[in-house]
Scaffold this active site. Structure first.
Site, short mmCIF file in Angstrom:
data_model
loop_
_atom_site.label_atom_id
_atom_site.label_comp_id
_atom_site.label_asym_id
_atom_site.label_seq_id
_atom_site.Cartn_x
_atom_site.Cartn_y
_atom_site.Cartn_z
N ASP A 30 -2.65 -1.96 4.76
CA ASP A 30 -2.66 -1.22 3.50
C ASP A 30 -2.83 0.28 3.73
O ASP A 30 -2.21 1.10 3.04
CB ASP A 30 -3.83 -1.70 2.62
CG ASP A 30 -3.49 -2.98 1.88
OD1 ASP A 30 -2.76 -3.81 2.45
OD2 ASP A 30 -3.98 -3.15 0.76
N GLY A 32 0.79 -1.23 0.00
CA GLY A 32 0.00 0.00 0.00
C GLY A 32 0.82 1.27 0.00
O GLY A 32 0.25 2.38 -0.04
N ASP A 44 0.17 3.48 -3.09
CA ASP A 44 -1.14 4.13 -3.01
C ASP A 44 -1.11 5.29 -2.02
O ASP A 44 -1.74 6.33 -2.25
CB ASP A 44 -2.21 3.12 -2.59
CG ASP A 44 -2.32 1.95 -3.55
OD1 ASP A 44 -2.11 2.16 -4.77
OD2 ASP A 44 -2.61 0.83 -3.10
#
Length: 326
Positions: free
Chosen positions: A303, A264, A267
């Protein structure tokens, strides 16, 4: 009239079952929400933006869990339930301290049925930024069509389109990814990729293998800028990140932290970068916030669970390793 939200993103969210050791050895599993688009949604919402996520879940407890978690983060959820299909599931195995392996159970999932009609619902009322990823396009022909439609509609309505390549080798080959993603480039104002993903979207097929060499990166970025992309953002993990624009190249180092979980992180960087863009920061400010958000991601488990809120960014701005703030 201002748009209904700052950022809209569409894609599949799954239930992620995590284990700290080999799955084959058994042991406890913890339940989380996973998905590149929803990771970005959470990260951007925590940094003060109005965010909407749209996707499809099954009529099952897994889907209910995902919706509850995203709503709990203050995200405007526009979802469709598919009673005939299950919500996707992913197992994450921390095989060693340095290697995490993902096992997907998402074939024919509810999320893979994302449609143009779902996109219409997502974009209702407008948005300043639409964020898309290559993951959703890989799920099914129908989802690919929805991604193409979303990019086209957003561009035609004056919405800034952000596209993160986010290549997943377990979903499709590089050749398949290039065939699907390269046509999206003309719609993207912001193109985000890791240094080995630029070749999947560069107009010149000679870059189809990779653009990891620095000179190749510059050439690939120039091609993308010539194709109409405004900012080519290159993520390099621990080596930092860079942005290519018509005004030149900008670089930022990674924030030094103790790495715990890298899942993650990309992101998180994207969420930081886009939130800074929405706040009116210049390229240097966007890179800085992206690096800070990525540092929070890798130095906490999950995440998105450890992603920062606006007031927490300074925690890693000038931190001393192992320090306690009193």
């Amino acid at each position: 009239m201002s748009p209904a939200v700052d950022l809209v993103t569409v894609g599949e969210s799954m239930v992620s079952l995590r284990t700290g050791g080999p799955i084959s050895a058994g042991g406890c599993l913890s339940m989380h929400v996973a998905g590149a688009e929803s990771n970005v949604a959470v990260g951007t919402a925590r940094l003060g933006q109005r965010v909407r996520w749209a996707g499809v879940v099954g009529s099952d407890p897994h889907g209910e869990f995902i919706l509850r978690q995203l709503r709990g983060e203050g995200i405007d959820v526009r979802h469709r339930e598919d009673a005939a299909r299950s919500t996707g599931v992913m197992f994450l195995e921390q095989r060693t301290a340095d290697v995490t392996r993902a096992y997907y159970y998402r074939s024919a999932s509810a999320g893979s049925t994302l449609s143009c009609e779902d996109v219409d619902v997502a974009l209702q009322g407008g948005a300043r930024v639409l964020h898309l990823t290559g993951i959703t396009a890989a799920l099914s022909p129908k989802a690919r069509e929805a991604v193409e439609y979303a990019a086209h509609r957003a561009k035609s309505e004056g919405t800034l389109v952000s596209l993160d390549v986010n290549y997943r080798s377990k979903l499709w080959s590089r050749e398949e990814a290039r065939a699907a993603l390269a046509p999206l480039v003309p719609y993207a104002s912001i193109l985000i990729a890791s240094d080995d993903e630029l070749g999947l979207v560069a107009p010149d097929p000679d870059f189809a293998v990779s653009a990891r060499n620095s000179s190749e990166e510059v050439l690939a970025a120039k091609q993308l800028l010539d194709a109409g992309v405004r900012e080519v953002v290159v993520k390099r993990g621990a080596a930092g990140a860079g942005v290519h624009t018509a005004d030149g190249r900008h670089e930022a180092p990674a924030v030094p932290v103790t790495s715990i979980d890298t899942v993650g992180a990309g992101d998180a960087f994207t969420a930081g970068y886009l939130s800074a863009l929405l706040d009116g920061e210049d390229v240097a400010g966007r890179l800085r916030r992206g690096a800070l958000a990525g540092a929070f991601a890798v130095s906490t488990a999950g995440d998105w669970e450890g992603l920062p809120r606006t007031g927490e960014l300074a925690l890693l701005g000038n931190h001393v390793a192992g320090s306690t703030q009193r």
